[in-house]
Design a protein around this motif. Structure first.
Motif, PDB file in Angstrom:
ATOM      1  N   ASP A  21       0.860  -1.179   0.000  1.00  0.00           N
ATOM      2  CA  ASP A  21       0.000   0.000   0.000  1.00  0.00           C
ATOM      3  C   ASP A  21       0.900   1.234   0.000  1.00  0.00           C
ATOM      4  OD1 ASP A  21       0.797   0.485   2.653  1.00  0.00           O
ATOM      5  OD2 ASP A  21      -1.054  -0.281   3.509  1.00  0.00           O
ATOM      6  N   ASN A  22       0.341   2.401   0.243  1.00  0.00           N
ATOM      7  CA  ASN A  22       1.118   3.639   0.152  1.00  0.00           C
ATOM      8  C   ASN A  22       2.204   3.751   1.227  1.00  0.00           C
ATOM      9  OD1 ASN A  22      -0.756   3.980   2.212  1.00  0.00           O
ATOM     10  ND2 ASN A  22      -1.018   6.166   1.813  1.00  0.00           N
ATOM     11  N   ARG A  23       2.173   2.927   2.254  1.00  0.00           N
ATOM     12  CA  ARG A  23       3.194   2.949   3.309  1.00  0.00           C
ATOM     13  C   ARG A  23       4.406   2.084   2.960  1.00  0.00           C
ATOM     14  NH1 ARG A  23      -0.563   0.544   7.748  1.00  0.00           N
ATOM     15  NH2 ARG A  23      -1.023  -0.669   5.889  1.00  0.00           N
ATOM     16  N   GLY A  24       4.224   1.131   2.048  1.00  0.00           N
ATOM     17  CA  GLY A  24       5.267   0.158   1.731  1.00  0.00           C
ATOM     18  C   GLY A  24       4.624  -1.204   1.560  1.00  0.00           C
ATOM     19  N   PHE A  25       5.075  -2.192   2.339  1.00  0.00           N
ATOM     20  CA  PHE A  25       4.442  -3.507   2.264  1.00  0.00           C
ATOM     21  C   PHE A  25       4.564  -4.220   3.596  1.00  0.00           C
ATOM     22  CE2 PHE A  25       8.826  -4.752   1.301  1.00  0.00           C
ATOM     23  CZ  PHE A  25       8.965  -5.948   2.000  1.00  0.00           C
ATOM     24  N   PHE A  26       3.780  -5.277   3.723  1.00  0.00           N
ATOM     25  CA  PHE A  26       3.826  -6.190   4.863  1.00  0.00           C
ATOM     26  C   PHE A  26       3.865  -7.586   4.281  1.00  0.00           C
ATOM     27  CE2 PHE A  26       1.951  -9.124   7.850  1.00  0.00           C
ATOM     28  CZ  PHE A  26       2.587  -8.791   9.036  1.00  0.00           C
ATOM     29  N   SER A  27       4.701  -8.462   4.864  1.00  0.00           N
ATOM     30  CA  SER A  27       4.784  -9.830   4.365  1.00  0.00           C
ATOM     31  C   SER A  27       5.173 -10.777   5.480  1.00  0.00           C
ATOM     32  CB  SER A  27       5.817  -9.919   3.239  1.00  0.00           C
ATOM     33  OG  SER A  27       5.841 -11.225   2.720  1.00  0.00           O
ATOM     34  N   ARG A  28       4.576 -11.913   5.460  1.00  0.00           N
ATOM     35  CA  ARG A  28       4.958 -12.980   6.391  1.00  0.00           C
ATOM     36  C   ARG A  28       6.194 -13.669   5.804  1.00  0.00           C
ATOM     37  NH1 ARG A  28       0.046 -15.080   7.536  1.00  0.00           N
ATOM     38  NH2 ARG A  28      -0.034 -15.933   5.455  1.00  0.00           N
TER      39      ARG A  28
END
Length: 177
Positions: A21-28
């Motif tokens: 998203d606009n903040r960056g990313f999240f990933s497991r």
């Protein structure tokens, strides 16, 4: 996470599946349940970081002898490296074969290395960090190694001759079955 088995049975390249998203990313990057679905060992007892100052640093080929053989789950968290594994399991159809994969902070790939494999890497950038999760406690007496340039395996290292290598890694014996 996306699990891709390599040509060496039981060894996987695992890719992050980021949600952006606009903040960056999240990933497991670790999930016991997902690893168990692929019947992979999830017993993690120790985590290690390898910092490598210079491009062309070679570490390997290392393993722990039975009964202290270990699973390794490795990821480059800064920089870039070429990671190599050799199947040392005598009963394996891929015994004596090797494969390599580029792990970088950008591609966010990780390598799951089963018990019975030798492991090593060559850094492709200065200031490269490798993060390990391992299934056994390190035991000095169980340490083993194979010379990085053993002609029996003919590993093709991207940089070729290492620029930085320890005396121990330079002098591991050639493999004997």
């Amino acid at each position: 996470m996306i699990f891709n088995e390599t040509k060496l049975k039981g060894a996987y390249i695992i890719e992050a599946a980021p949600v952006k998203d606009n903040r960056g990313f999240f990933s497991r990057v670790w999930c016991k349940r997902e690893f168990e679905e692929y019947e992979l060992d999830t017993n993690i007892v120790q985590c290690n970081i390898s910092y490598n100052l210079k491009k062309g640093t070679l570490r390997g080929m290392h393993y722990q002898k039975n009964p202290y053989s270990e699973v390794k789950y490795v990821r480059c968290i800064k920089g870039a490296l070429y990671d190599v594994i050799i199947d040392m399991r005598e009963n394996s159809k891929t015994f004596g074969q090797w494969t390599g994969v580029e792990l970088t902070e950008e591609n966010r790939k990780a390598l799951y290395i089963p018990k019975g494999f030798a492991h090593g890497f060559e850094t492709l950038m200065d200031n490269t960090y490798l993060y390990y999760q391992v299934s056994e406690y390190y035991k000095t007496d169980a340490e083993g190694g194979i010379r990085w340039n053993d002609p029996q395996f003919n590993i093709i290292w991207p940089i070729g001759e290492p620029k930085v290598i320890s005396n121990k890694d330079k002098n591991w014996p050639l493999f004997k079955k």
